[in-house]
Motif scaffolding. Structure first.
Motif, PDB file in Angstrom:
ATOM      1  N   GLY A   1      -0.213  -1.580  -9.814  1.00  8.33           N
ATOM      2  CA  GLY A   1       1.230  -1.770  -9.997  1.00  8.33           C
ATOM      3  C   GLY A   1       1.539  -2.904 -10.974  1.00  8.33           C
ATOM      4  N   GLU A   2       2.782  -2.881 -11.487  1.00 13.36           N
ATOM      5  CA  GLU A   2       3.209  -3.921 -12.423  1.00 13.36           C
ATOM      6  C   GLU A   2       4.406  -4.681 -11.841  1.00 13.36           C
ATOM      7  N   ILE A   3       4.349  -6.019 -11.924  1.00  9.20           N
ATOM      8  CA  ILE A   3       5.480  -6.845 -11.463  1.00  9.20           C
ATOM      9  C   ILE A   3       6.326  -7.158 -12.699  1.00  9.20           C
ATOM     10  N   VAL A   4       7.571  -6.678 -12.708  1.00 13.07           N
ATOM     11  CA  VAL A   4       8.381  -6.840 -13.922  1.00 13.07           C
ATOM     12  C   VAL A   4       9.252  -8.101 -13.885  1.00 13.07           C
ATOM     13  N   GLY A   5       9.199  -8.826 -12.784  1.00 10.09           N
ATOM     14  CA  GLY A   5       9.956 -10.072 -12.692  1.00 10.09           C
ATOM     15  C   GLY A   5      10.014 -10.531 -11.257  1.00 10.09           C
ATOM     16  N   SER A   6      10.349 -11.827 -11.064  1.00  8.65           N
ATOM     17  CA  SER A   6      10.489 -12.292  -9.688  1.00  8.65           C
ATOM     18  C   SER A   6      11.421 -13.497  -9.636  1.00  8.65           C
ATOM     19  N   VAL A   7      12.089 -13.661  -8.484  1.00  7.16           N
ATOM     20  CA  VAL A   7      12.925 -14.846  -8.258  1.00  7.16           C
ATOM     21  C   VAL A   7      12.735 -15.326  -6.835  1.00  7.16           C
ATOM     22  N   ARG A   8      12.932 -16.650  -6.680  1.00  5.08           N
ATOM     23  CA  ARG A   8      12.961 -17.241  -5.337  1.00  5.08           C
ATOM     24  C   ARG A   8      14.364 -17.790  -5.118  1.00  5.08           C
ATOM     25  N   THR A   9      14.964 -17.396  -4.003  1.00  6.52           N
ATOM     26  CA  THR A   9      16.353 -17.788  -3.741  1.00  6.52           C
ATOM     27  C   THR A   9      16.376 -18.927  -2.720  1.00  6.52           C
ATOM     28  N   PRO A  10      17.344 -19.872  -2.855  1.00  3.77           N
ATOM     29  CA  PRO A  10      17.346 -21.025  -1.949  1.00  3.77           C
ATOM     30  C   PRO A  10      17.528 -20.634  -0.483  1.00  3.77           C
TER      31      PRO A  10
ATOM     32  N   GLN B   1       0.838  -1.214   0.000  1.00  2.68           N
ATOM     33  CA  GLN B   1       0.000   0.000   0.000  1.00  2.68           C
ATOM     34  C   GLN B   1       0.869   1.258   0.000  1.00  2.68           C
ATOM     35  N   TRP B   2       1.884   1.238   0.856  1.00  2.00           N
ATOM     36  CA  TRP B   2       2.750   2.415   0.989  1.00  2.00           C
ATOM     37  C   TRP B   2       3.489   2.684  -0.323  1.00  2.00           C
ATOM     38  N   ALA B   3       3.999   1.609  -0.949  1.00  2.00           N
ATOM     39  CA  ALA B   3       4.761   1.767  -2.196  1.00  2.00           C
ATOM     40  C   ALA B   3       3.877   2.410  -3.270  1.00  2.00           C
ATOM     41  N   LEU B   4       2.657   1.901  -3.421  1.00  2.00           N
ATOM     42  CA  LEU B   4       1.743   2.434  -4.441  1.00  2.00           C
ATOM     43  C   LEU B   4       1.454   3.914  -4.187  1.00  2.00           C
ATOM     44  N   LYS B   5       1.240   4.230  -2.920  1.00  2.00           N
ATOM     45  CA  LYS B   5       0.918   5.625  -2.558  1.00  2.00           C
ATOM     46  C   LYS B   5       2.100   6.553  -2.809  1.00  2.00           C
ATOM     47  N   ASN B   6       3.288   5.986  -2.838  1.00  2.00           N
ATOM     48  CA  ASN B   6       4.485   6.807  -2.991  1.00  2.00           C
ATOM     49  C   ASN B   6       5.110   6.694  -4.373  1.00  2.00           C
ATOM     50  N   GLY B   7       4.278   6.404  -5.342  1.00  2.00           N
ATOM     51  CA  GLY B   7       4.703   6.514  -6.740  1.00  2.00           C
ATOM     52  C   GLY B   7       5.463   5.326  -7.281  1.00  2.00           C
ATOM     53  N   ILE B   8       5.540   4.233  -6.542  1.00  2.00           N
ATOM     54  CA  ILE B   8       6.223   3.046  -7.078  1.00  2.00           C
ATOM     55  C   ILE B   8       5.187   2.196  -7.805  1.00  2.00           C
ATOM     56  N   LYS B   9       5.404   2.025  -9.112  1.00  2.00           N
ATOM     57  CA  LYS B   9       4.409   1.312  -9.932  1.00  2.00           C
ATOM     58  C   LYS B   9       5.009   0.086 -10.621  1.00  2.00           C
ATOM     59  N   LYS B  10       6.355  -0.020 -10.617  1.00  2.00           N
ATOM     60  CA  LYS B  10       7.012  -1.158 -11.279  1.00  2.00           C
ATOM     61  C   LYS B  10       7.953  -1.811 -10.276  1.00  2.00           C
ATOM     62  N   ALA B  11       7.685  -3.072  -9.924  1.00  2.00           N
ATOM     63  CA  ALA B  11       8.521  -3.718  -8.904  1.00  2.00           C
ATOM     64  C   ALA B  11       8.996  -5.090  -9.357  1.00  2.00           C
ATOM     65  N   PHE B  12      10.176  -5.456  -8.869  1.00  2.00           N
ATOM     66  CA  PHE B  12      10.721  -6.802  -9.021  1.00  2.00           C
ATOM     67  C   PHE B  12      10.597  -7.447  -7.646  1.00  2.00           C
ATOM     68  N   VAL B  13      10.321  -8.767  -7.595  1.00  2.00           N
ATOM     69  CA  VAL B  13      10.118  -9.435  -6.305  1.00  2.00           C
ATOM     70  C   VAL B  13      11.214 -10.478  -6.093  1.00  2.00           C
TER      71      VAL B  13
END
Ligand code: PHB
Length: 390
Positions: free
Chosen positions: A190-199, A154-166
């Motif tokens: 918002g848009e998710i531009v990519g994601s990874v899961r690390t061991p 919620q905070w990220a969206l409110k503060n202008g972050i619209k493209k995130a990597f997870v």
């Protein structure tokens, strides 16, 4: 006839007092099952330090019963060992309550033992949402990842972050954080531009961080279990020039854990996270907690969120024993936990009577240097947050 009856009664009484021998002596035995050695050794140490802090401040006798601890070391994420230790604690040490549990796999493996033995199991960290559903004897005094993640999205969206990597750790809490963040972030446009899961074991972050950079997000949303992994991640973020490329980090406060923050150093300055506990939370209860923690455990280690949950887990056990007048009957103890309200060092907390999970304030914080120390300074809050998955 009368004599026979009296003799039978006496035998019954003897058998009863043998079965409940420990209780007749006025003690309640608590198994502290957690990670005391290995790569996650700080988890068990912080949790038990928090428990000891509670005892220091409030004594060791509740509802007329003195509490005693049996410490069991899972040595890391070792579900089979955690389960065996819990079985030993129940059958050999005759504990009344199972407590501790830094890591999700250890908590999940122990849940069936709590169910079969009918022992209350007090979670003092493990934060995957589903854990409390795995036994009716589980109560959680720590947090859940979805609970801490929702405010960050919620905070990220409110503060202008619209493209995130997870980027998350590839096990329960990481998957929970990812699912909640993706759901909330997308729902808010918002848009998710990519994601990874690390061991979970020995991850090598460089290639993952490079992938994040190449996808050109405004921010990376991160969940990693604090310790060597969070230190390695911050180092990689710095070395690969993500900050210079204008890519921000947003995360749950696990990333900027008070216990590890100084070791991560100045590259953490300015990172915004959402979390339920900060070592510099401004309240009289937290000041008293931090002071007593230092007296009991020394000042080398700062109390972190795991210490706070250890303290609150012990507070919940103490309050439950007061309500049951020292009875360790599992149904009575569980009834006492449900709906319990406490003033924690983190603020007001409540145990949801339906889910046995914690309801609490989640704060938005920024890493700043105050009096030469790196700390998480709270600047916004979301009150009464439940685990959104429930
Ligand atoms: C977990 O294993 O559930 C866990 C570990 C570390 C955290 C949060 C959750 O910071």
């Amino acid at each position: 006839m009368k004599r026979v009856l009296l003799a039978a009664l006496a035998t019954g009484a003897l058998a009863l007092s043998a079965a409940f021998g420990a209780h007749a002596q006025g003690t309640v035995k608590i198994a502290m099952i957690a990670e005391f050695t290995g790569p996650f050794a700080d988890y068990g140490t912080q949790i038990y330090n928090g428990v000891k802090t509670y005892i220091r401040m409030h004594g060791d006798t509740f509802g007329g019963k003195k509490v005693e601890f049996v410490v069991k070391d899972t040595t890391g994420a070792s579900p089979d060992l955690a389960k065996r230790l819990a079985q030993d604690a129940v059958t050999q040490d005759k504990v009344d309550i199972l407590a501790g549990f830094g890591l999700t796999p250890n908590a999940l493996a122990t849940a069936p033992v709590a169910s079969e033995a009918k022992k209350p199991m007090v979670i003092m960290n493990a934060a995957t949402s589903i854990i409390t559903k795995n036994s009716p004897y589980i109560v959680r005094l720590s947090h859940t990842l979805p609970q801490d993640t929702m405010p960050m999205a919620q905070w990220a969206l409110k503060n202008g972050i619209k493209k995130a990597f997870v980027l998350v750790s590839d096990y329960g809490p990481g998957k929970d954080a990812e699912a909640e963040f993706v759901k909330d972030f997308k729902a808010g446009g918002g848009e998710i531009v990519g994601s990874v899961r690390t061991p979970l074991q020995n991850p090598e972050f460089a290639p993952f961080i490079q992938r994040a950079k190449d996808s050109n997000p405004q921010a990376i949303f991160v969940f990693l279990p604090p310790g060597s992994q969070t230190i390695a991640f911050i180092k990689g973020y710095e070395e690969r020039g993500l900050k210079q490329a204008g890519i921000k980090i947003i995360a749950t406060g696990d990333l900027t854990d008070d216990g590890v923050l100084e070791a991560m150093g100045d590259p953490t300055l300015g990172i915004v996270t959402s979390f339920h506990y900060s070592y510099v939370h401004d309240s009289p209860e937290n000041k008293a907690f931090v002071k007593a923690y230092g007296e009991v455990n020394g000042t080398k280690m700062r109390p972190n969120f795991m210490a706070c949950a250890g303290y609150d887990g012990m507070a919940a056990i103490a309050e439950a024993l007061k309500k049951t007048n020292g009875s360790v009957d599992p149904e009575q103890l569980m009834a006492a936990f449900k709906g319990m309200k406490l003033t924690s060092p983190r603020g007001p907390i409540m145990i949801d009577p339906e889910t046995r999970d914690i309801v609490q304030t989640v704060y938005v914080r920024r890493v700043e240097k105050v009096n030469g120390q790196l700390v998480n300074v709270e600047f916004d809050k979301f009150p009464d947050v439940k685990d959104p998955g429930k």
